[in-house]
Structure formats: C-alpha cells, structure tokens
Design an enzyme around this catalytic site. Structure first.
Site, PDB file in Angstrom:
ATOM      1  N   GLU A 248     -49.073 -29.602 -66.437  1.00  0.00           N
ATOM      2  CA  GLU A 248     -50.118 -29.520 -67.467  1.00  0.00           C
ATOM      3  C   GLU A 248     -50.256 -30.852 -68.190  1.00  0.00           C
ATOM      4  O   GLU A 248     -51.354 -31.282 -68.530  1.00  0.00           O
ATOM      5  CB  GLU A 248     -49.822 -28.364 -68.444  1.00  0.00           C
ATOM      6  CG  GLU A 248     -50.060 -27.040 -67.770  1.00  0.00           C
ATOM      7  CD  GLU A 248     -50.123 -25.821 -68.681  1.00  0.00           C
ATOM      8  OE1 GLU A 248     -50.217 -25.976 -69.916  1.00  0.00           O
ATOM      9  OE2 GLU A 248     -50.073 -24.706 -68.136  1.00  0.00           O
ATOM     10  N   GLU A 249     -49.119 -31.520 -68.420  1.00  0.00           N
ATOM     11  CA  GLU A 249     -49.180 -32.836 -69.077  1.00  0.00           C
ATOM     12  C   GLU A 249     -50.027 -33.798 -68.237  1.00  0.00           C
ATOM     13  O   GLU A 249     -50.838 -34.558 -68.771  1.00  0.00           O
ATOM     14  CB  GLU A 249     -47.759 -33.397 -69.253  1.00  0.00           C
ATOM     15  CG  GLU A 249     -47.742 -34.822 -69.769  1.00  0.00           C
ATOM     16  CD  GLU A 249     -46.375 -35.306 -70.261  1.00  0.00           C
ATOM     17  OE1 GLU A 249     -45.476 -34.473 -70.447  1.00  0.00           O
ATOM     18  OE2 GLU A 249     -46.247 -36.526 -70.488  1.00  0.00           O
ATOM     19  N   ARG A 250     -49.883 -33.739 -66.924  1.00  0.00           N
ATOM     20  CA  ARG A 250     -50.586 -34.701 -66.055  1.00  0.00           C
ATOM     21  C   ARG A 250     -52.061 -34.344 -65.893  1.00  0.00           C
ATOM     22  O   ARG A 250     -52.918 -35.230 -65.870  1.00  0.00           O
ATOM     23  CB  ARG A 250     -49.844 -34.813 -64.713  1.00  0.00           C
ATOM     24  CG  ARG A 250     -48.546 -35.568 -64.924  1.00  0.00           C
ATOM     25  CD  ARG A 250     -47.563 -35.540 -63.801  1.00  0.00           C
ATOM     26  NE  ARG A 250     -46.324 -36.199 -64.265  1.00  0.00           N
ATOM     27  CZ  ARG A 250     -45.155 -36.130 -63.650  1.00  0.00           C
ATOM     28  NH1 ARG A 250     -45.024 -35.431 -62.540  1.00  0.00           N
ATOM     29  NH2 ARG A 250     -44.105 -36.758 -64.147  1.00  0.00           N
ATOM     30  N   ALA A 253     -53.528 -35.497 -69.092  1.00  0.00           N
ATOM     31  CA  ALA A 253     -53.679 -36.965 -69.130  1.00  0.00           C
ATOM     32  C   ALA A 253     -54.948 -37.391 -68.391  1.00  0.00           C
ATOM     33  O   ALA A 253     -55.681 -38.274 -68.854  1.00  0.00           O
ATOM     34  CB  ALA A 253     -52.456 -37.639 -68.518  1.00  0.00           C
TER      35      ALA A 253
END
Ligand SMILES: Cc1cc2nc3c(=O)[nH]c(=O)nc-3n(C[C@H](O)[C@H](O)[C@H](O)COP(=O)(O)OP(=O)(O)OC[C@H]3O[C@@H](n4cnc5c(N)ncnc54)[C@H](O)[C@@H]3O)c2cc1C
Length: 392
Positions: A248-250, A253
C-alpha cells in the site's frame, strides 16, 4: 479504472480542504520545518478522510483501495511534498497491518484514534544501520513476563517528533531473519501530545534538502516496556506483514505524485507560453514543445500502470510486481519531470520559492524512501525470474 461519483465527491471534499486549510499555510510550515499534524489530522478525521479503506467498526468507511488511490492522487494538489507524505504515513504506511492483523483491543486503542485524527502515528522500520536491508534491523524486543522490553534505534522516522505511537518492526526472536521479527505498537508519549515514554529519546530532528514541512527523527529506545498484547498478529510474522504493508505504501507513493507532476507540467506550460524570448514565446520553440509533450506522455504511462496495479489489488490479487514497477517509475519521474521543467524556468527555476524547484527537491526522495529504486529492481529481477532464487 473508472472513478465513480463517490470517488469524485471524496476528491472534491479533499480539494476544498487543501485550498482552505493547507495551502495557505504551506510556506510557513516549510519555513518552520514542521506542520501541526494534530490540528490538520483532527480536521481531516472530522471529514472522514483518514479511514477511507479502514473497517467501519473502528470509524473507517470500509471502502476498497481505489478510494485510497483517489485520495492519494488529490493530495498532489498540496503545494509541497512534506504534508502529503505525513498524511500518507497515517493512512497508508503505519496503519494497514494494524487494520488487517491487529487484535480488536489494539485496533480500538490505536487505529480508531488515528482514523478520528485524535492521534498521530508513525512507522518505524529503518535504522541507522539498516534501511534497504530491512531484514538486517537490530532493534530487539526481549520478553519479560507479559511485556516486551525494547532496545534499539529507529532513523528517518516521518512524523516522529509529533507522533503518539509507532508501529515498530523489532526482532522478537533468534531464528532466521525473515521469521524472527514482529510489528509492535509502541506508545511514544504518556498521552496525546504528552511527555515521551520512559526510555524513549528523540535524539535528533533531521535537517533535509526537501520535504521540509515534514518532521523526520532519529529515536533511541532504551529498555522500553510494552505489553506483549501490543504485538500485531503472530510473533515472527512482522517481516511478512511489513512486506505486505509496503504494497500500500508503494501504490500510495505512485498515486500521490500523479497530480503534483501534472501540476508541475501545467505550470511550466503556462510559463513557457508567457515567457518571451527571441521574438516569440518559449513555448514557440519546438524543443520545448516536444520535451513537455514527452514528459506528459511519461506521466500518463505511470497513471495507467498505477491504476492497473490498483485494479488488481482491489480484486484481491498479489500486486508485488506491478506496485514495485509503479513505485520505480514514480521515483524516476519524480526526478525527470521536475528537473526537465525547472530547466525551462531559467533563473526563476533556481530560486527557493518556485513551486517547481520545491518539487525538484521534495521529489528526489521518491527514488530513496519506502524502498530505493534498486530495491524495486531487485524485487522485479526476482518476480520476473531474471535473478536466480536462493535454494530452499
Ligand atoms: C525524508 C525521509 C523520510 C523517511 N521516512 C521513513 C519512515 O517514516 N519510516 C521508516 O522506517 N523509514 C523512513 N525513511 C527511510 C527510508 O525508507 C530509507 O532511507 C530507505 O529505505 C533507504 O535506506 P538507507 O537510507 O539506509 O540507505 P541504504 O540502505 O544504505 O541504501 C543506500 C543506497 O544504496 C542503493 N541500494 C540499496 N539496495 C541496493 C541493491 N540491492 N543493489 C544496488 N544498490 C542498492 C540505493 O541507491 C540506496 O539509495 C525515510 C527516509 C527519508 C530520507
């Protein structure tokens, strides 16, 4: 991926909030190298923006990840990278594992106040001696009765000078490095905005070349006592949970730079059409037209890749490969587009207050944070079968 009326409504709400409550203060926050996270998050919580994809039982909206993506994209209207990043940490970096694997008690204690905007969270993975090499972290949580006693250091931690808690990756055992870690919820202060927990020291606020309105800290942990019930899910699963959380972070981003890069191109096209030289405008030069058209094409290819990854993620598929590609491409374009645009602003692009020069500085983090470009390439080399997998 098609945005529905509901996606657009969320984007409109957020855009109005950004115009009224964030952008008027961004220059001052950049100057102060800090933004008031508690105030901003409280207002966002009241608008229901901090838990779009989180379970309704804890105050979230229970929507699928496409709504998180729509929100991440709109955050690109903020006139800096630091504030969106701090919001992204709260919504997409320090809470996904807690929401998915945390006990009911843990989610009531930490997730619900994060969604309401009453508490600020942070994610503690990186250390002075281990960033890309996540498995190499040294922080240790030793069992003592019903508690863990935690010692170690965490570096580069976004929000950490203001955060109420950290979702912390620590070694909880001796075994193989991918099976000896756990994610533990660590209260950093003795109450909202209170004193630091005994044994925790904010050793340093790190001065950076960009993302200035976001606070970044180095924290020391010396025999910090936390109940074992603060562990997310099963002991020894922390590395796997963190790798899932990185998805999810990527995606975030990649999604969060689509609008900011688009704004950078639009501002530069506007400037090029105004700026007069050699008897015409800068935009009359074919080289300038072609460069801007090419950069816009690159941006649309990132959008297509990110939307495709999101679509499959919503369908429940493992998108490690596409999310890594999107994160890699976003890192590259966060360098290529602001740099290419800055060139056309001439001396004006080399000034501190120019929005394009701010994006040039802030966007540089994209190829380093949350897994450097080379880490993404390493993942892809494995998933694409280019690199040999180690023998089991
Ligand atoms: C502003 C900012 C905010 C951050 N926020 C957080 C946060 O909130 N929480 C958190 O846990 N961390 C955070 N980080 C840390 C960030 O994720 C790390 O900086 C990043 O993972 C790189 O780790 P490192 O700095 O230790 O660099 P290293 O791991 O030492 O890597 C240095 C360089 O080596 C190269 N490299 C790495 N691996 C390979 C490879 N396999 N092959 C070839 N080259 C390679 C890359 O170019 C990389 O940039 C933040 C960092 C910054 C700068």
């Amino acid at each position: 991926m098609q945005f529905t009326h509901e996606h657009r409504e969320i984007q409109n709400t957020l855009k109005r909030f950004i115009d009224a409550e964030i952008n008027p203060h961004v220059d001052a926050w950049e100057e102060a190298e800090m933004f008031p996270a508690h105030e901003v998050f409280k207002k966002m919580g009241q608008l229901g923006l901090l838990g779009l994809t989180k379970p309704e039982a804890y105050g979230g909206a229970g929507l699928d990840y496409s709504y998180g993506l729509a929100m991440a994209e709109t955050l690109g209207h903020i006139d800096c990278g630091g504030v969106p990043m701090a919001i992204g940490v709260q919504t997409d970096m320090c809470t996904p594992a807690l929401a998915r694997f945390g006990s009911d008690e843990l989610r009531r204690e930490f997730l619900a106040p994060a969604i309401a905007g009453d508490q600020v969270g942070c994610i503690g993975v990186s250390e002075p001696g281990a960033g890309s090499d996540v498995a190499g972290i040294k922080s240790v949580a030793r069992r003592d009765g019903d508690d863990y006693v935690i010692s170690g250091q965490k570096m580069w931690i976004t929000n950490s000078l203001q955060a109420d808690w950290m979702c912390m990756l620590v070694n909880t055992g001796e075994g193989p490095v991918h099976k000896n870690k756990s994610l533990v919820m660590v209260p950093l202060r003795d109450g909202p905005r209170g004193r630091l927990t005994q044994g925790i020291e904010v050793a340093r606020k790190i001065k950076k070349i960009g993302m200035n309105s976001s606070d970044t800290g180095l924290l020391y942990f010396d025999e910090v006592r936390v109940p074992q019930r603060n562990r997310i899910g099963a002991e020894g699963q922390g590395f796997i949970y963190q790798m899932q959380q990185f998805q999810e972070e990527r995606l975030w981003a990649a999604a969060s730079c689509l609008q900011s890069l688009d704004n950078c191109l639009s501002a530069t096209i506007g400037w090029a059409q105004e700026r007069r030289l050699f008897g015409g405008t800068l935009a009359d030069q074919q080289w300038v037209q072609f460069k801007l058209a090419e950069m816009k094409t690159e941006l649309e290819s990132l959008r297509a890749l990110t939307y495709r990854a999101c679509e499959l993620y919503v369908q429940g598929q493992d998108v490690t490969e596409l999310a890594s590609m999107a994160k890699l491409k976003a890192g590259r374009l966060n360098r290529l587009i602001p740099d290419g645009c800055l060139q056309f602003w001439g001396g004006m692009g080399f000034t501190w207050e120019n929005k394009v020069s701010r994006l040039y500085r802030d966007g540089r983090l994209g190829s380093i944070g949350g897994g450097a470009d080379e880490v993404m390439l390493g993942i892809l080399a494995k998933t694409l079968g280019i690199a040999k997998r180690p023998q089991a």
